[in-house]
Design a protein around this motif. Structure first.
Motif, mmCIF file in Angstrom:
data_model
loop_
_atom_site.group_PDB
_atom_site.id
_atom_site.type_symbol
_atom_site.label_atom_id
_atom_site.label_comp_id
_atom_site.label_asym_id
_atom_site.label_seq_id
_atom_site.Cartn_x
_atom_site.Cartn_y
_atom_site.Cartn_z
ATOM 1 N N ARG A 1 -14.415 4.095 3.577
ATOM 2 C CA ARG A 1 -14.229 3.779 2.161
ATOM 3 C C ARG A 1 -12.857 4.161 1.602
ATOM 4 O O ARG A 1 -12.674 4.105 0.396
ATOM 5 C CB ARG A 1 -15.311 4.478 1.350
ATOM 6 N N ILE A 2 -11.923 4.525 2.445
ATOM 7 C CA ILE A 2 -10.622 4.955 1.918
ATOM 8 C C ILE A 2 -10.049 3.913 0.975
ATOM 9 O O ILE A 2 -9.656 4.225 -0.142
ATOM 10 C CB ILE A 2 -9.614 5.242 3.049
ATOM 11 N N TYR A 3 -9.989 2.677 1.401
ATOM 12 C CA TYR A 3 -9.358 1.627 0.592
ATOM 13 C C TYR A 3 -10.354 0.576 0.132
ATOM 14 O O TYR A 3 -9.969 -0.507 -0.270
ATOM 15 C CB TYR A 3 -8.238 0.953 1.393
ATOM 16 N N ASP B 1 -13.070 -1.644 -1.991
ATOM 17 C CA ASP B 1 -13.091 -2.088 -3.392
ATOM 18 C C ASP B 1 -14.095 -1.273 -4.209
ATOM 19 O O ASP B 1 -13.876 -0.980 -5.368
ATOM 20 C CB ASP B 1 -13.451 -3.570 -3.481
ATOM 21 N N GLU C 1 -9.502 6.774 -1.771
ATOM 22 C CA GLU C 1 -8.074 7.014 -1.554
ATOM 23 C C GLU C 1 -7.598 8.321 -2.191
ATOM 24 O O GLU C 1 -6.938 9.125 -1.544
ATOM 25 C CB GLU C 1 -7.266 5.834 -2.086
ATOM 26 N N SER C 2 -7.938 8.568 -3.453
ATOM 27 C CA SER C 2 -7.461 9.799 -4.089
ATOM 28 C C SER C 2 -8.157 11.035 -3.510
ATOM 29 O O SER C 2 -7.557 12.106 -3.439
ATOM 30 C CB SER C 2 -7.613 9.750 -5.609
ATOM 31 N N ASN D 1 -14.009 3.598 -3.602
ATOM 32 C CA ASN D 1 -12.705 3.863 -3.006
ATOM 33 C C ASN D 1 -12.479 5.373 -2.920
ATOM 34 O O ASN D 1 -12.671 6.088 -3.893
ATOM 35 C CB ASN D 1 -11.632 3.200 -3.873
ATOM 36 N N ALA E 1 0.806 -1.212 0.000
ATOM 37 C CA ALA E 1 0.000 0.000 0.000
ATOM 38 C C ALA E 1 0.840 1.264 0.000
ATOM 39 O O ALA E 1 0.321 2.335 -0.254
ATOM 40 C CB ALA E 1 -0.929 0.003 1.211
ATOM 41 N N GLU F 1 -4.276 12.331 6.352
ATOM 42 C CA GLU F 1 -3.530 11.881 5.177
ATOM 43 C C GLU F 1 -3.266 13.007 4.177
ATOM 44 O O GLU F 1 -2.192 13.061 3.589
ATOM 45 C CB GLU F 1 -4.261 10.725 4.487
ATOM 46 N N TYR G 1 -6.096 11.440 0.005
ATOM 47 C CA TYR G 1 -4.682 11.781 -0.132
ATOM 48 C C TYR G 1 -4.455 12.935 -1.106
ATOM 49 O O TYR G 1 -3.770 13.905 -0.774
ATOM 50 C CB TYR G 1 -3.878 10.565 -0.621
#
Length: 171
Positions: A149-151, A153, A158-159, A156, A50, A100, A162
């Motif tokens: 829901r950061i990571y 499926d 994440e973007s 997601n 990760a 993050e 971060y």
């Protein structure tokens, strides 16, 4: 620096560069934020697909990518080091975009400031067009669903956390 059993494939030259980069970053970061403890933190190279994983007195990062010395690798070193203050000691650990996003922005800034990342890499990350990312349209940064829901499926974030978080911190 500690390498775990499966990390023994790390090229010694890359490991030396990692040690040098981390020393530069720790010196710069602690000159501003003050030392974490009297004993420097441990940096653990392990299997972590990760990217990185923060901790109070140690952190792990991905194996250094060959040909990525001026990109992700130094930024992740800075990012995980900065987590010793941002998110772990200061602020709300459960607020993912602040924890993050702020840490990502500062990671870019410290890596660039110490000439460990290229201007091109930083510019592409901080000025990225995120309009095509569904999570950017579906969730607000402070939405409580983002933490779950950061990571994930599906949906997601994440973007959102971060990348958009870093952009908001920059602004």
């Amino acid at each position: 620096f500690v390498t775990l059993a499966e990390s023994n494939q790390i090229d010694p030259l890359l490991l030396n560069e990692a040690v040098r980069s981390c020393q530069i970053l720790l010196e710069d970061i602690t000159s501003i934020f003050e030392p974490i403890t009297a004993t420097p933190p441990s940096v653990i190279f392990g299997i972590n697909n990760a990217g990185g994983l923060e901790g109070m007195y140690a952190f792990s990062i991905i194996n250094p990518f060959e040909n990525d010395i001026k990109g992700w690798f130094p930024m992740i070193l800075a990012h995980e080091t900065i987590h010793a203050w941002i998110g772990l000691r200061v602020g709300d650990y459960e607020d993912p975009w602040w924890k993050e996003g702020t840490t990502s922005y500062l990671g870019y800034l410290f890596a660039l400031r110490n000439n460990l990342c290229s201007d091109y890499f930083i510019t592409n990350k901080l000025l990225a067009d995120l309009s095509g990312d569904p999570s950017v349209h579906k969730y607000a940064l402070a939405d409580p669903e983002v933490r779950k829901r950061i990571y994930a499926d599906v949906d997601n974030c994440e973007s959102l956390v971060y990348d958009k978080g870093a952009q908001v911190t920059m602004l």
